[in-house]
Design a protein around this motif. Structure first.
Motif, PDB file in Angstrom:
ATOM      1  N   ALA A  48      -1.051   8.709  -1.065  1.00 45.98           N
ATOM      2  CA  ALA A  48      -1.183   7.387  -1.680  1.00 45.98           C
ATOM      3  C   ALA A  48      -1.632   6.363  -0.653  1.00 45.98           C
ATOM      4  N   SER A  49      -1.130   6.482   0.591  1.00 42.63           N
ATOM      5  CA  SER A  49      -1.490   5.493   1.609  1.00 42.63           C
ATOM      6  C   SER A  49      -2.972   5.597   1.974  1.00 42.63           C
ATOM      7  N   VAL A  52      -4.540   3.547  -0.550  1.00 48.13           N
ATOM      8  CA  VAL A  52      -4.222   2.138  -0.285  1.00 48.13           C
ATOM      9  C   VAL A  52      -5.144   1.586   0.812  1.00 48.13           C
ATOM     10  N   LEU A  56      -7.695  -1.520   0.527  1.00 43.73           N
ATOM     11  CA  LEU A  56      -7.631  -2.696   1.399  1.00 43.73           C
ATOM     12  C   LEU A  56      -8.960  -2.936   2.090  1.00 43.73           C
ATOM     13  N   ILE A 131       2.948   5.821  -6.652  1.00 41.26           N
ATOM     14  CA  ILE A 131       2.892   4.715  -5.682  1.00 41.26           C
ATOM     15  C   ILE A 131       1.525   4.047  -5.714  1.00 41.26           C
ATOM     16  N   ALA A 133      -0.450   3.886  -8.307  1.00 48.65           N
ATOM     17  CA  ALA A 133      -0.541   3.117  -9.555  1.00 48.65           C
ATOM     18  C   ALA A 133       0.151   1.767  -9.415  1.00 48.65           C
ATOM     19  N   VAL A 134       1.313   1.757  -8.766  1.00 40.41           N
ATOM     20  CA  VAL A 134       2.017   0.478  -8.575  1.00 40.41           C
ATOM     21  C   VAL A 134       1.202  -0.450  -7.692  1.00 40.41           C
ATOM     22  N   PHE A 135       0.603   0.119  -6.628  1.00 45.27           N
ATOM     23  CA  PHE A 135      -0.200  -0.719  -5.736  1.00 45.27           C
ATOM     24  C   PHE A 135      -1.375  -1.340  -6.479  1.00 45.27           C
ATOM     25  N   ALA A 137      -1.576  -1.898  -9.668  1.00 45.05           N
ATOM     26  CA  ALA A 137      -1.054  -2.900 -10.599  1.00 45.05           C
ATOM     27  C   ALA A 137      -0.809  -4.216  -9.879  1.00 45.05           C
ATOM     28  N   LEU A 138      -0.240  -4.142  -8.665  1.00 50.92           N
ATOM     29  CA  LEU A 138       0.001  -5.371  -7.893  1.00 50.92           C
ATOM     30  C   LEU A 138      -1.303  -6.064  -7.538  1.00 50.92           C
ATOM     31  N   VAL A 139      -2.332  -5.294  -7.124  1.00 53.37           N
ATOM     32  CA  VAL A 139      -3.615  -5.897  -6.742  1.00 53.37           C
ATOM     33  C   VAL A 139      -4.236  -6.601  -7.928  1.00 53.37           C
ATOM     34  N   ILE A 140      -4.226  -5.925  -9.098  1.00 46.64           N
ATOM     35  CA  ILE A 140      -4.855  -6.505 -10.278  1.00 46.64           C
ATOM     36  C   ILE A 140      -4.104  -7.760 -10.700  1.00 46.64           C
ATOM     37  N   PHE A 141      -2.773  -7.718 -10.590  1.00 40.04           N
ATOM     38  CA  PHE A 141      -1.972  -8.874 -10.984  1.00 40.04           C
ATOM     39  C   PHE A 141      -2.293 -10.064 -10.094  1.00 40.04           C
ATOM     40  N   ARG A 142      -2.510  -9.805  -8.795  1.00 41.11           N
ATOM     41  CA  ARG A 142      -2.786 -10.900  -7.863  1.00 41.11           C
ATOM     42  C   ARG A 142      -4.100 -11.589  -8.215  1.00 41.11           C
ATOM     43  N   LYS A 152     -11.342 -13.108  -0.651  1.00 40.67           N
ATOM     44  CA  LYS A 152     -11.817 -12.143   0.345  1.00 40.67           C
ATOM     45  C   LYS A 152     -13.310 -12.284   0.587  1.00 40.67           C
TER      46      LYS A 152
ATOM     47  N   ILE B  60       4.207   1.713   3.636  1.00 36.91           N
ATOM     48  CA  ILE B  60       3.761   1.395   2.279  1.00 36.91           C
ATOM     49  C   ILE B  60       4.528   0.187   1.735  1.00 36.91           C
ATOM     50  N   LEU B  64       3.053  -3.339   0.251  1.00 30.42           N
ATOM     51  CA  LEU B  64       3.418  -3.811  -1.091  1.00 30.42           C
ATOM     52  C   LEU B  64       4.123  -5.158  -1.015  1.00 30.42           C
ATOM     53  N   ARG B  67       1.683  -7.984  -0.324  1.00 30.38           N
ATOM     54  CA  ARG B  67       1.024  -8.312  -1.603  1.00 30.38           C
ATOM     55  C   ARG B  67       1.941  -9.157  -2.470  1.00 30.38           C
ATOM     56  N   ILE B  71       1.757 -13.301  -4.013  1.00 32.85           N
ATOM     57  CA  ILE B  71       1.679 -13.728  -5.414  1.00 32.85           C
ATOM     58  C   ILE B  71       2.972 -14.408  -5.832  1.00 32.85           C
ATOM     59  N   ILE B 159       8.627   2.876 -11.423  1.00 37.59           N
ATOM     60  CA  ILE B 159       7.180   2.669 -11.481  1.00 37.59           C
ATOM     61  C   ILE B 159       6.767   2.239 -12.879  1.00 37.59           C
ATOM     62  N   ALA B 162       7.611  -1.420 -13.158  1.00 36.98           N
ATOM     63  CA  ALA B 162       6.688  -2.270 -12.394  1.00 36.98           C
ATOM     64  C   ALA B 162       5.354  -2.390 -13.118  1.00 36.98           C
ATOM     65  N   ILE B 163       4.859  -1.267 -13.657  1.00 34.60           N
ATOM     66  CA  ILE B 163       3.551  -1.325 -14.328  1.00 34.60           C
ATOM     67  C   ILE B 163       3.645  -2.156 -15.602  1.00 34.60           C
ATOM     68  N   LEU B 166       3.780  -5.863 -14.574  1.00 35.33           N
ATOM     69  CA  LEU B 166       2.541  -6.353 -13.968  1.00 35.33           C
ATOM     70  C   LEU B 166       1.319  -6.083 -14.841  1.00 35.33           C
TER      71      LEU B 166
END
Lengths: 152, 172
Positions: A48-49, A52, A56, A131, A133-135, A137-142, A152, B60, B64, B67, B71, B159, B162-163, B166
């Motif tokens: 996952a990293s 990520v 980034l 992990i 998918a959560v990342f 989701a956070l990026v899209i939410f931001r 950027k 990780i 996170l 990020r 926000i 997860i 969280a999904i 968000l």
């Protein structure tokens, strides 16, 4: 990259060479979980990293071309189901829930320890997909939260 | 032991900085420092499995959390009645949890009394029974596979939550 998204050229070039190695290391940690330190959980997080890092450095679009969020969620669910199926198969083939029904094999070989490598692969898929998918989701939410203005 | 104690003192200092700093980003970074020192502590105590998991999850989590810090706008700080309500609910829950945990812990054997009673069997028979050379994986995925299933379920639920929180579809 033609568009001016993501980080600078230096970072992009380094990441381009680094990502395959990181994924390879994650696969190694998962597959050798029953021989060396590691296992499904750390290996999945390493994979996952790698994605990520890609997100980034290159921005969300390039990373989503390689691994869509729906695909990541699908991988996660598949891993969880695979782990449960292994556990239930133990009832029929070995006698009890989570019984190690495959042959043990010779210790210290890659193909040994019964169903433990398979369970490691299942957990690796689950953790890695989840992990990432959560990342995403956070990026899209931001980006949505900033009203479409990305700095950027 | 001196190295271990100095590492632990560094961890306590990092936690204090994380609590008392003014900026959220500094707090996140000093929290990650605590996690990285914990990784060194695991290596010093000869637990490479835990050390690998710790350092990867820490990195990780740092990404996170950064990020999430960026926000933070509009998602922090409840005022008025709702804050009081959640504080009261949290206090009641914590008191109930402490009570039941105390009742449950009464039945435990004395700390460290039957030394290595459980792990002795695993260490002696782990390789023969499971065929796995790494004893930690043998315990995680064979002897204690129920716990791993529970951990996987917890991660799956977290997860999922969280999904859902968000998500983009269906907001506003």
């Amino acid at each position: 990259m033609k568009e001016n998204k993501g980080m600078t050229l230096i970072v992009k070039t380094v990441i381009k060479f680094l990502v395959p190695l990181v994924i390879l290391f994650g696969v190694y940690i998962i597959l050798h979980g029953h021989l060396t330190p590691g296992g499904g959980f750390p290996g999945g997080v390493v994979i996952a990293s790698a994605f990520v890092l890609l997100t980034l450095a290159y921005g969300k679009e390039v990373a989503e071309k390689k691994m869509k969020r729906s695909l990541a969620s699908l991988l996660e669910s598949t891993g969880a189901l695979f782990f449960l199926i292994l556990a239930v198969l133990g009832i029929f083939l070995g006698g009890w829930f989570f019984s190690n029904f495959l042959p043990k094999g010779e210790p210290l070989k890659l193909l040994s320890a019964g169903f433990i490598p398979l369970a490691n692969i299942a957990i690796g898929l689950k953790v890695g997909g989840g992990i990432f998918a959560v990342f995403l989701a956070l990026v899209i939410f931001r980006i949505a939260g900033e009203g479409g203005e990305e700095q950027k | 032991m001196f190295e271990l104690y100095s590492l632990i003192i560094l961890m306590i200092l990092g936690s204090l900085v994380a609590i008392h700093t003014k900026y959220l980003l500094s707090a996140v970074i000093s929290l990650t420092l605590v996690g990285l020192i914990l990784c060194v502590v695991f290596l010093y105590l000869q637990a490479p499995d835990t050390a690998i998991t710790q350092i990867i999850v820490e990195v990780i989590a740092l990404v996170l959390l950064i990020r999430a810090v960026s926000i933070e706008k509009g998602t922090m700080g409840r005022k008025g009645a709702r804050e009081t309500f959640s504080a009261i609910v949290t206090t009641i829950f914590l008191v109930l949890f402490a009570f039941f945990a105390y009742r449950a812990l009464l039945d435990l054997p004395q700390f460290g009394f039957p030394l290595m009673k459980v792990s002795e069997g695993y260490i002696r028979e782990g390789l023969v029974k499971t065929g796995s050379a790494n004893i930690v994986t043998a315990v995680l995925l064979d002897f204690r596979a129920y716990d791993t299933l529970g951990e996987a379920t917890v991660l799956f639920t977290a997860i999922l939550g969280a999904i859902i929180v968000l998500r983009k579809v269906g907001r506003k």
